[in-house]
Design an enzyme around this catalytic site. Structure first.
Site, mmCIF file in Angstrom:
data_model
loop_
_atom_site.group_PDB
_atom_site.id
_atom_site.type_symbol
_atom_site.label_atom_id
_atom_site.label_comp_id
_atom_site.label_asym_id
_atom_site.label_seq_id
_atom_site.Cartn_x
_atom_site.Cartn_y
_atom_site.Cartn_z
ATOM 1 N N ASN A 239 -4.904 3.503 6.774
ATOM 2 C CA ASN A 239 -4.247 3.987 5.549
ATOM 3 C C ASN A 239 -4.479 2.977 4.424
ATOM 4 O O ASN A 239 -5.165 1.982 4.612
ATOM 5 C CB ASN A 239 -2.752 4.222 5.804
ATOM 6 C CG ASN A 239 -2.080 2.955 6.278
ATOM 7 O OD1 ASN A 239 -2.047 1.959 5.562
ATOM 8 N ND2 ASN A 239 -1.583 2.969 7.518
ATOM 9 N N LYS A 368 15.531 8.861 8.183
ATOM 10 C CA LYS A 368 14.916 7.762 8.949
ATOM 11 C C LYS A 368 15.951 6.668 9.217
ATOM 12 O O LYS A 368 15.994 6.080 10.288
ATOM 13 C CB LYS A 368 13.746 7.162 8.153
ATOM 14 C CG LYS A 368 12.460 7.905 8.438
ATOM 15 C CD LYS A 368 11.294 7.443 7.612
ATOM 16 C CE LYS A 368 10.188 8.477 7.759
ATOM 17 N NZ LYS A 368 9.129 8.375 6.806
ATOM 18 N N LYS A 372 16.752 5.780 13.022
ATOM 19 C CA LYS A 372 16.327 4.460 13.522
ATOM 20 C C LYS A 372 17.471 3.439 13.438
ATOM 21 O O LYS A 372 17.260 2.268 13.665
ATOM 22 C CB LYS A 372 15.095 3.972 12.756
ATOM 23 C CG LYS A 372 13.909 4.947 12.834
ATOM 24 C CD LYS A 372 12.610 4.375 12.311
ATOM 25 C CE LYS A 372 11.534 5.432 12.186
ATOM 26 N NZ LYS A 372 10.186 4.924 11.990
HETATM 27 O O1 PMT Z 1 1.133 -2.626 1.454
HETATM 28 P P1 PMT Z 1 1.226 -2.060 0.036
HETATM 29 O O2 PMT Z 1 -0.112 -1.563 -0.454
HETATM 30 O O3 PMT Z 1 1.900 -3.002 -0.901
HETATM 31 O O4 PMT Z 1 2.138 -0.731 0.097
HETATM 32 C C1 PMT Z 1 3.482 -0.830 0.413
HETATM 33 C C2 PMT Z 1 3.912 0.304 1.335
HETATM 34 C C3 PMT Z 1 3.832 1.619 0.592
HETATM 35 C C4 PMT Z 1 3.027 0.352 2.582
HETATM 36 C C5 PMT Z 1 5.392 -0.033 1.790
HETATM 37 O O5 PMT Z 1 6.129 -0.215 0.663
HETATM 38 C C6 PMT Z 1 5.953 1.085 2.633
HETATM 39 O O6 PMT Z 1 6.508 2.052 2.158
HETATM 40 N N1 PMT Z 1 5.827 0.903 3.993
HETATM 41 C C7 PMT Z 1 6.173 1.920 4.970
HETATM 42 C C8 PMT Z 1 5.140 2.987 4.963
HETATM 43 C C9 PMT Z 1 5.323 3.963 6.068
HETATM 44 O O7 PMT Z 1 4.427 4.107 6.833
HETATM 45 O O8 PMT Z 1 6.470 4.572 6.155
HETATM 46 P P2 PMT Z 1 6.865 5.580 7.336
HETATM 47 O O9 PMT Z 1 7.742 6.524 6.686
HETATM 48 O O10 PMT Z 1 5.676 6.127 8.057
HETATM 49 O O11 PMT Z 1 7.620 4.640 8.371
HETATM 50 C C10 PMT Z 1 9.014 4.375 8.250
HETATM 51 C C11 PMT Z 1 9.316 2.999 8.745
HETATM 52 O O12 PMT Z 1 9.035 2.902 10.145
HETATM 53 C C12 PMT Z 1 8.522 1.891 8.076
HETATM 54 O O13 PMT Z 1 9.395 0.787 7.918
HETATM 55 C C13 PMT Z 1 7.423 1.561 9.092
HETATM 56 O O14 PMT Z 1 7.013 0.200 9.007
HETATM 57 C C14 PMT Z 1 8.119 1.850 10.414
HETATM 58 N N2 PMT Z 1 7.237 2.310 11.506
HETATM 59 C C15 PMT Z 1 6.615 3.520 11.419
HETATM 60 C C16 PMT Z 1 5.852 3.972 12.477
HETATM 61 C C17 PMT Z 1 5.716 3.145 13.627
HETATM 62 N N3 PMT Z 1 4.967 3.524 14.638
HETATM 63 N N4 PMT Z 1 6.326 1.955 13.671
HETATM 64 C C18 PMT Z 1 7.088 1.515 12.635
HETATM 65 O O15 PMT Z 1 7.642 0.417 12.694
#
Ligand code: PMT
Length: 435
Positions: A239, A368, A372
């Protein structure tokens, strides 16, 4: 009187036309802009365009008999609030980093005492090249500010990092930089009129305790960047995460006294120097590293964009097309690191997640947080300009366990990091009061 005096240097890339848009937006915000161009820039945009819009001579060659000022590189570089370079080619970055002054713009850079902000734009391979990255690192050490290029389709029809950041975001960065107190000789002017130009920052309060010691004794573990899930030895699923948001939190937490470890996936920038770094490529590597580090952690922040699914069976050899028009890739769920940390948390550990969403941002972020069992979630609406992946800025809403919502308007990721940490400090105080 103009709020800020900005000298705009335009260099020879296809994005040169965007310098015109930036200049117009800055003029609308009350800035007085003068323009210099490299010879190659004039192949893309005519000096006449800038001349007509600024009503000033546009300097390309200070030896040109038409040039009204015989020592223009000195006069052009003095008594200004900012030298802004849009777009910056690999060539000009290389010259600035190495003190080469063989044309008007590079001489101006050497002669100026004002802050310098550079917005690079170039082909991905040129941006990623060891020489360009070395020059960028050197300029950052020299105190130069950057609006990093973003990922997208480039003029050469390839997709990757190297595209000029959106013009509105560049202007927001300029105004943000100019709104800081002066740090260099011959620096900022017009401070008394500041509130008028801090349009995007109007709602932003300065960080409560940035640079203090309110995180002394905390041990932060932060996931940062994107993961890369192998399809075969040459292909992967990933990504656009750059690591900028996660590294900004890491840097800010360390500056406020915390002991910080980051588990960094794939990132496009270097980690800050004041933190411990563990590298991980895939979601399962990141999961293993986090589990190993967790026992001494007091605050966990999941800023990484972890792949939710990975190829079920990565091929050992390169997959061949074999004349097929379609190919089905079987994916399996990756470990949810954040959910597991929350489940395993020791007493007093705070767990903070991020949510990157495109619709019903607050709704999904809340769900979320509940699923979580998080103490706090930072919700980014990644459809907003200047927010989310691979930008130097972000726009977000912090949602806390108590249900409060704190809206953070457009600001630099570093500033946002301090706002997030301010809320973590408040959560810690509440937890201590309850204990
Ligand atoms: O790195 P940059 O370019 O500065 O961009 C920042 C960002 C947009 C990546 C950051 O600010 C952000 O939003 N990170 C989370 C992105 C994400 O994938 O969100 P999600 O909705 O898929 O996941 C929710 C949360 O669960 C996140 O805290 C993620 O780290 C965590 N997660 C998700 C899936 C997984 N298998 N394990 C996790 O720990």
């Amino acid at each position: 009187m103009a709020k800020f005096r900005i000298n705009l240097g335009v260099t020879g890339g296809i994005a040169a036309y965007k310098a015109v848009e930036v200049m117009r937006l800055l003029q609308k915000r009350g800035c007085d802009v003068s323009v210099a161009m490299t010879r190659h820039a004039t192949e893309f945009v005519q000096p006449l365009t800038f001349r007509a819009l600024t009503d000033k001579h546009v300097i390309v060659d200070d030896y040109d008999p038409q040039n009204p000022d015989p020592i223009a590189h000195i006069n052009f570089s003095q008594n200004i609030d900012l030298l802004l370079i849009i777009p910056a080619t690999a060539n000009i970055i290389g010259k600035f980093a190495n003190g080469i002054a063989d044309d008007f713009l590079s001489s101006t850079y050497l002669a100026t005492t004002a802050p310098v902000l550079i917005a690079p734009a170039m082909n991905t391979t040129m941006w990623d090249s060891a020489a360009t990255q070395r020059n960028v690192r050197q300029l950052k050490k020299d105190g130069v500010h950057f609006v990093e290029p973003v990922a997208g389709e480039l003029a050469c029809k390839t997709v990757g990092t190297g595209k000029l950041e959106d013009v509105e975001n560049i202007v927001a960065q300029v105004l943000w930089l100019l709104s800081e107190p002066p740090t260099v000789a011959g620096g900022l002017t017009g401070q008394a009129e500041l509130p008028d130009v801090r349009i995007n920052m109007a709602k932003v309060q300065p960080p409560a305790t940035a640079g203090g010691s309110d995180l002394n004794g905390e041990r932060f573990l932060i996931t940062v960047g994107g993961t890369r899930e192998a399809i075969d030895p040459v292909r992967f699923i990933s990504n656009h995460s750059s690591g900028k948001m996660g590294f900004a939190i890491a840097e800010a937490a360390a500056a406020r006294g915390a002991d910080v470890t980051v588990v960094a996936g794939v990132t496009t920038i270097d980690p800050p120097s004041n933190v411990n770094v563990i590298r991980a490529v895939s979601a399962s590597d990141m999961h293993a590293a986090v589990v190993k580090e967790l026992s001494s952690t007091t605050v966990f922040v999941g800023a990484a964009a972890v792949a939710d699914y990975a190829p079920a069976n990565a091929a050992e050899g390169k997959i061949k097309k074999d004349g097929r028009d379609f190919m089905i890739l079987e994916l399996k769920k990756t470990p949810d690191i954040l959910a597991e940390v929350s489940k395993r948390r020791s007493k007093g550990m705070l767990v903070v997640g991020f949510a990157a969403e495109t619709n019903d941002v607050i709704g999904y972020a809340r769900s979320k947080m509940k699923k979580k069992r998080l103490d706090m979630v930072v919700a980014n609406d990644i459809t907003k300009k200047g927010a989310g992946f691979n930008t130097d800025t972000n726009i977000a809403t912090i949602i806390t366990r108590s249900g409060s919502e704190i809206e953070l308007p457009l600001m630099s990721k570093r500033e946002m990091a301090d706002r997030i940490l301010d809320e973590i400090v408040k959560l810690r105080k509440v937890a201590e009061a309850r204990a």
